[in-house]
Design a protein around this motif. Sequence first.
Motif, PDB file in Angstrom:
ATOM      1  N   SER A 175       4.398   3.867   7.646  1.00  0.00           N
ATOM      2  CA  SER A 175       4.786   2.500   7.355  1.00  0.00           C
ATOM      3  C   SER A 175       5.160   1.486   8.554  1.00  0.00           C
ATOM      4  CB  SER A 175       5.896   2.574   6.389  1.00  0.00           C
ATOM      5  OG  SER A 175       7.170   3.199   7.218  1.00  0.00           O
ATOM      6  N   ARG A 204       1.982   1.999  -3.260  1.00  0.00           N
ATOM      7  CA  ARG A 204       1.100   2.655  -4.219  1.00  0.00           C
ATOM      8  C   ARG A 204       0.702   4.251  -3.762  1.00  0.00           C
ATOM      9  NH1 ARG A 204      -1.787  -2.124  -3.165  1.00  0.00           N
ATOM     10  NH2 ARG A 204      -3.354  -1.022  -1.671  1.00  0.00           N
ATOM     11  N   GLN A 205       0.935   4.556  -2.605  1.00  0.00           N
ATOM     12  CA  GLN A 205       0.572   5.784  -1.892  1.00  0.00           C
ATOM     13  C   GLN A 205       1.745   6.110  -1.035  1.00  0.00           C
ATOM     14  OE1 GLN A 205      -3.446   3.959  -0.449  1.00  0.00           O
ATOM     15  NE2 GLN A 205      -3.527   6.193  -0.572  1.00  0.00           N
ATOM     16  N   PRO A 206       2.725   6.663  -1.625  1.00  0.00           N
ATOM     17  CA  PRO A 206       4.061   7.048  -0.967  1.00  0.00           C
ATOM     18  C   PRO A 206       3.750   8.034   0.261  1.00  0.00           C
ATOM     19  CG  PRO A 206       4.238   7.166  -3.190  1.00  0.00           C
ATOM     20  CD  PRO A 206       2.799   7.076  -3.188  1.00  0.00           C
ATOM     21  N   GLU A 207       2.652   8.762   0.264  1.00  0.00           N
ATOM     22  CA  GLU A 207       2.285   9.635   1.214  1.00  0.00           C
ATOM     23  C   GLU A 207       2.162   8.755   2.815  1.00  0.00           C
ATOM     24  OE1 GLU A 207      -1.607   8.777  -0.731  1.00  0.00           O
ATOM     25  OE2 GLU A 207       0.315   9.149  -1.403  1.00  0.00           O
ATOM     26  N   LEU A 208       2.008   7.835   2.769  1.00  0.00           N
ATOM     27  CA  LEU A 208       1.678   6.865   3.715  1.00  0.00           C
ATOM     28  C   LEU A 208       3.230   6.489   4.465  1.00  0.00           C
ATOM     29  CD1 LEU A 208      -1.264   4.621   2.710  1.00  0.00           C
ATOM     30  CD2 LEU A 208      -1.460   6.864   3.861  1.00  0.00           C
ATOM     31  N   GLU A 209       4.262   6.791   3.784  1.00  0.00           N
ATOM     32  CA  GLU A 209       5.489   6.572   4.346  1.00  0.00           C
ATOM     33  C   GLU A 209       5.645   6.679   5.946  1.00  0.00           C
ATOM     34  OE1 GLU A 209       9.157   4.711   4.602  1.00  0.00           O
ATOM     35  OE2 GLU A 209       7.921   4.537   3.123  1.00  0.00           O
ATOM     36  N   SER A 257      -9.449  -0.589   0.887  1.00  0.00           N
ATOM     37  CA  SER A 257      -8.526  -1.431   0.333  1.00  0.00           C
ATOM     38  C   SER A 257      -8.264  -2.569   0.985  1.00  0.00           C
ATOM     39  CB  SER A 257      -7.135  -0.479   0.624  1.00  0.00           C
ATOM     40  OG  SER A 257      -7.038   0.744  -0.066  1.00  0.00           O
ATOM     41  N   MET A 317       0.777  -1.237  -0.012  1.00  0.00           N
ATOM     42  CA  MET A 317       0.113  -0.026   0.078  1.00  0.00           C
ATOM     43  C   MET A 317       0.872   0.999  -0.091  1.00  0.00           C
ATOM     44  SD  MET A 317      -2.923   1.131   2.767  1.00  0.00           S
ATOM     45  CE  MET A 317      -4.039   0.035   2.305  1.00  0.00           C
ATOM     46  N   VAL A 318       2.201   1.184   0.794  1.00  0.00           N
ATOM     47  CA  VAL A 318       2.989   2.517   0.769  1.00  0.00           C
ATOM     48  C   VAL A 318       3.418   2.832  -0.681  1.00  0.00           C
ATOM     49  CG1 VAL A 318       5.023   3.497   1.938  1.00  0.00           C
ATOM     50  CG2 VAL A 318       3.533   2.354   3.446  1.00  0.00           C
TER      51      VAL A 318
END
Length: 235
Positions: free
Chosen positions: A151, A143-148, A198, A140-141
Amino acid sequence: MFIGPMGRRAFMLGASAFILAGCVSTGQTVPTMTPVAEIEPEPVVPLMYAALPNEQFPIPEVDVSKVDQKWWRTEVDYPTGEKVGTVVVDTPNRYLYHVRSNGRATRYGVGVGRDGFAWAGQGHIAYKREWPRWRPPNEMVARQPELEPYSIDNGGMPPGLNNPLGSRALYIHEGNRDTIYRIHGTPEFSTIGKSVSSGCIRMLNQDVIHLADNVRDGSAIVVIPDPSMSHLLVG
């Protein structure tokens, strides 16, 4: 005082003239009544969806105007071959059933995973957590780097009302393998009955607390696939 027939007639004519005079316009404008628009009454919040101020993070009442009543928690007839205590997620119809005795079940409205990120199969509820941390999987991270910042390597998101897992999370395993899919709470009332997440199974916070209080660790779970989802992950 005696009033003769002629006197009575004169009296009645005078009285009639007086009454009619009262109905004659005086030249002043008489305000007309403007029809009052009917105001929709506010929906009554049932006790089961009232605020929960004693939780670790106080939960507000459900805005039931955003949740169709067909998604509200209820007890229903549910004849099934599944044993008592099993959790059944009817993905196509957006319902979760907790099987009770005597052909009954508690039914909850849920939100499910959108096309391409949903899961179906058989497993068990390995364990439950109150106000869990959210650790988005590496996929998921990616696909969505803003969630780094949230993590697994960074320790995840602390619990709270804005945490995507909400007030409770039930962790779904197949055998000894974590499926990465959860049943969890959400404050986003309008997502119940829809396919938006998701892969996880979303419930109103009040409902997931009720479910977690009544489901035992190790209980079986059956997630019925939605045939309209072409990329459904089946375990």
